[in-house]
Scaffold this motif. Sequence first.
Motif, PDB file in Angstrom:
ATOM      1  N   UNK A  48     -10.721  20.345  66.928  1.00 23.24           N
ATOM      2  CA  UNK A  48     -10.445  19.004  65.023  1.00 23.24           C
ATOM      3  C   UNK A  48     -11.901  19.160  64.152  1.00 23.24           C
ATOM      4  N   UNK A  49     -12.155  20.586  64.189  1.00 24.59           N
ATOM      5  CA  UNK A  49     -12.803  21.006  62.125  1.00 24.59           C
ATOM      6  C   UNK A  49     -12.203  20.407  61.408  1.00 24.59           C
ATOM      7  N   UNK A  50     -13.178  20.206  60.760  1.00 22.05           N
ATOM      8  CA  UNK A  50     -13.070  19.806  59.339  1.00 22.05           C
ATOM      9  C   UNK A  50     -13.423  21.185  58.447  1.00 22.05           C
ATOM     10  N   UNK A  51     -11.708  22.164  58.129  1.00 23.49           N
ATOM     11  CA  UNK A  51     -11.724  23.494  57.936  1.00 23.49           C
ATOM     12  C   UNK A  51     -11.515  22.934  56.014  1.00 23.49           C
ATOM     13  N   UNK A  52     -11.952  23.353  54.638  1.00 24.45           N
ATOM     14  CA  UNK A  52     -11.620  22.717  53.961  1.00 24.45           C
ATOM     15  C   UNK A  52     -10.391  24.178  53.130  1.00 24.45           C
ATOM     16  N   UNK A  53      -9.509  24.457  53.896  1.00 29.30           N
ATOM     17  CA  UNK A  53      -8.397  24.588  54.000  1.00 29.30           C
ATOM     18  C   UNK A  53      -7.378  24.132  54.658  1.00 29.30           C
ATOM     19  N   UNK A  54      -6.086  24.569  54.717  1.00 26.12           N
ATOM     20  CA  UNK A  54      -4.605  23.593  54.819  1.00 26.12           C
ATOM     21  C   UNK A  54      -4.756  23.967  56.415  1.00 26.12           C
ATOM     22  N   UNK A  55      -4.053  23.348  56.721  1.00 27.24           N
ATOM     23  CA  UNK A  55      -3.014  24.107  57.866  1.00 27.24           C
ATOM     24  C   UNK A  55      -1.788  24.247  57.846  1.00 27.24           C
ATOM     25  N   UNK A  56      -1.142  25.121  58.136  1.00 27.96           N
ATOM     26  CA  UNK A  56      -1.221  25.750  59.418  1.00 27.96           C
ATOM     27  C   UNK A  56      -2.166  26.781  59.131  1.00 27.96           C
ATOM     28  N   UNK A  57      -2.582  27.056  60.571  1.00 27.54           N
ATOM     29  CA  UNK A  57      -4.070  27.824  60.095  1.00 27.54           C
ATOM     30  C   UNK A  57      -4.019  29.219  61.259  1.00 27.54           C
ATOM     31  N   UNK A  58      -4.149  30.671  61.214  1.00 25.36           N
ATOM     32  CA  UNK A  58      -4.554  31.596  61.878  1.00 25.36           C
ATOM     33  C   UNK A  58      -5.449  31.597  61.597  1.00 25.36           C
ATOM     34  N   UNK A  59      -5.086  32.708  63.762  1.00 21.76           N
ATOM     35  CA  UNK A  59      -6.874  32.931  63.983  1.00 21.76           C
ATOM     36  C   UNK A  59      -6.377  34.820  63.961  1.00 21.76           C
ATOM     37  N   UNK A  60      -6.960  35.603  64.377  1.00 24.78           N
ATOM     38  CA  UNK A  60      -7.365  36.285  64.167  1.00 24.78           C
ATOM     39  C   UNK A  60      -8.802  37.682  64.767  1.00 24.78           C
ATOM     40  N   UNK A  61      -9.081  38.315  65.393  1.00 24.89           N
ATOM     41  CA  UNK A  61     -10.018  38.581  65.687  1.00 24.89           C
ATOM     42  C   UNK A  61     -10.911  39.201  64.417  1.00 24.89           C
ATOM     43  N   UNK A  62     -11.867  39.081  64.251  1.00 20.14           N
ATOM     44  CA  UNK A  62     -12.814  39.345  63.801  1.00 20.14           C
ATOM     45  C   UNK A  62     -14.410  40.093  64.456  1.00 20.14           C
ATOM     46  N   UNK A  63     -14.218  41.770  63.847  1.00 20.36           N
ATOM     47  CA  UNK A  63     -14.844  42.586  63.631  1.00 20.36           C
ATOM     48  C   UNK A  63     -15.767  43.483  63.676  1.00 20.36           C
ATOM     49  N   UNK A  64     -17.324  43.768  63.865  1.00 22.97           N
ATOM     50  CA  UNK A  64     -18.176  43.776  62.948  1.00 22.97           C
ATOM     51  C   UNK A  64     -18.386  45.591  62.338  1.00 22.97           C
ATOM     52  N   UNK A  65     -17.231  46.395  62.696  1.00 24.16           N
ATOM     53  CA  UNK A  65     -17.200  46.983  62.179  1.00 24.16           C
ATOM     54  C   UNK A  65     -15.381  47.471  62.539  1.00 24.16           C
ATOM     55  N   UNK A  66     -14.876  48.061  61.340  1.00 31.59           N
ATOM     56  CA  UNK A  66     -13.723  47.697  61.261  1.00 31.59           C
ATOM     57  C   UNK A  66     -12.349  47.456  61.587  1.00 31.59           C
ATOM     58  N   UNK A  67     -11.082  46.526  61.594  1.00 32.92           N
ATOM     59  CA  UNK A  67      -9.549  45.757  61.155  1.00 32.92           C
ATOM     60  C   UNK A  67      -9.615  45.699  63.747  1.00 32.92           C
ATOM     61  N   UNK A  68      -9.159  44.494  63.487  1.00 27.43           N
ATOM     62  CA  UNK A  68      -8.664  44.746  65.052  1.00 27.43           C
ATOM     63  C   UNK A  68      -7.634  45.209  64.696  1.00 27.43           C
ATOM     64  N   UNK A  69      -6.862  46.084  65.715  1.00 28.84           N
ATOM     65  CA  UNK A  69      -5.871  46.757  65.874  1.00 28.84           C
ATOM     66  C   UNK A  69      -5.368  47.138  67.607  1.00 28.84           C
ATOM     67  N   UNK A  70      -5.617  45.697  68.385  1.00 28.56           N
ATOM     68  CA  UNK A  70      -5.265  46.100  69.740  1.00 28.56           C
ATOM     69  C   UNK A  70      -5.942  46.183  70.431  1.00 28.56           C
ATOM     70  N   UNK A  71      -6.304  45.791  71.827  1.00 26.43           N
ATOM     71  CA  UNK A  71      -7.200  45.750  72.924  1.00 26.43           C
ATOM     72  C   UNK A  71      -8.541  44.514  72.851  1.00 26.43           C
ATOM     73  N   UNK A  72      -9.722  44.428  73.755  1.00 29.78           N
ATOM     74  CA  UNK A  72      -9.442  43.177  73.463  1.00 29.78           C
ATOM     75  C   UNK A  72      -9.958  42.656  72.555  1.00 29.78           C
ATOM     76  N   UNK A  73      -9.846  41.048  72.323  1.00 22.94           N
ATOM     77  CA  UNK A  73     -10.447  41.094  70.394  1.00 22.94           C
ATOM     78  C   UNK A  73     -12.410  39.814  70.794  1.00 22.94           C
ATOM     79  N   UNK A  74     -12.989  40.757  71.839  1.00 18.64           N
ATOM     80  CA  UNK A  74     -13.724  40.014  71.758  1.00 18.64           C
ATOM     81  C   UNK A  74     -14.309  38.444  71.347  1.00 18.64           C
ATOM     82  N   UNK A  75     -14.701  38.089  71.004  1.00 21.53           N
ATOM     83  CA  UNK A  75     -14.936  36.535  71.333  1.00 21.53           C
ATOM     84  C   UNK A  75     -15.112  35.560  69.778  1.00 21.53           C
ATOM     85  N   UNK A  76     -14.863  36.152  69.254  1.00 19.62           N
ATOM     86  CA  UNK A  76     -14.927  36.364  67.539  1.00 19.62           C
ATOM     87  C   UNK A  76     -13.642  35.986  66.877  1.00 19.62           C
ATOM     88  N   UNK A  77     -13.616  34.938  66.389  1.00 24.32           N
ATOM     89  CA  UNK A  77     -12.121  34.605  65.345  1.00 24.32           C
ATOM     90  C   UNK A  77     -12.855  34.720  63.706  1.00 24.32           C
TER      91      UNK A  77
END
Length: 111
Positions: A48-77
């Motif tokens: 129930x977050x109040x985002x300043x954007x409209x649904x539908x929302x998409x989630x995708x893993x975020x990394x400190x280096x490079x772009x997620x391409x499979x494997x463990x997605x870590x904790x952050x999106x």
Amino acid sequence: EPTSSDCDGTTYSQENIDDAATAALSYYASGQTVGRDSYPHQYKDYEGFSFACSAPFLEFPILTSGVYSGGSPGADRVIIGSISSDESSAEYCAVITHDGQSGNAFGECSD
Ligand code: GMP
């Protein structure tokens, strides 16, 4: 979008945020997914977050280096929303994390 985001001690740069958001939209527009959990996938906002954007929302893993391409997605999106009808543009909503949360819940990362 913010110039950086801190998820329980992990700092993401604006470039990290852009890279994850761009990848999320491009996978979505091409109908492709990556990883066992098929990212990007819909984020239903059970929290129930109040985002300043409209649904539908998409989630995708975020990394400190490079772009997620499979494997463990870590904790952050990254979360994107307000996707245009031709799927060529979207808006940044937030960076969220499982760190410090119970079970599979997400909390918002700070700007
Ligand atoms: O949390 C369990 C599963 O549900 C994970 O695969 C999540 O990616 C997915 N999920 C989809 N929408 C949501 C949501 O709004 N909140 C949470 N915590 N998980 C979600």
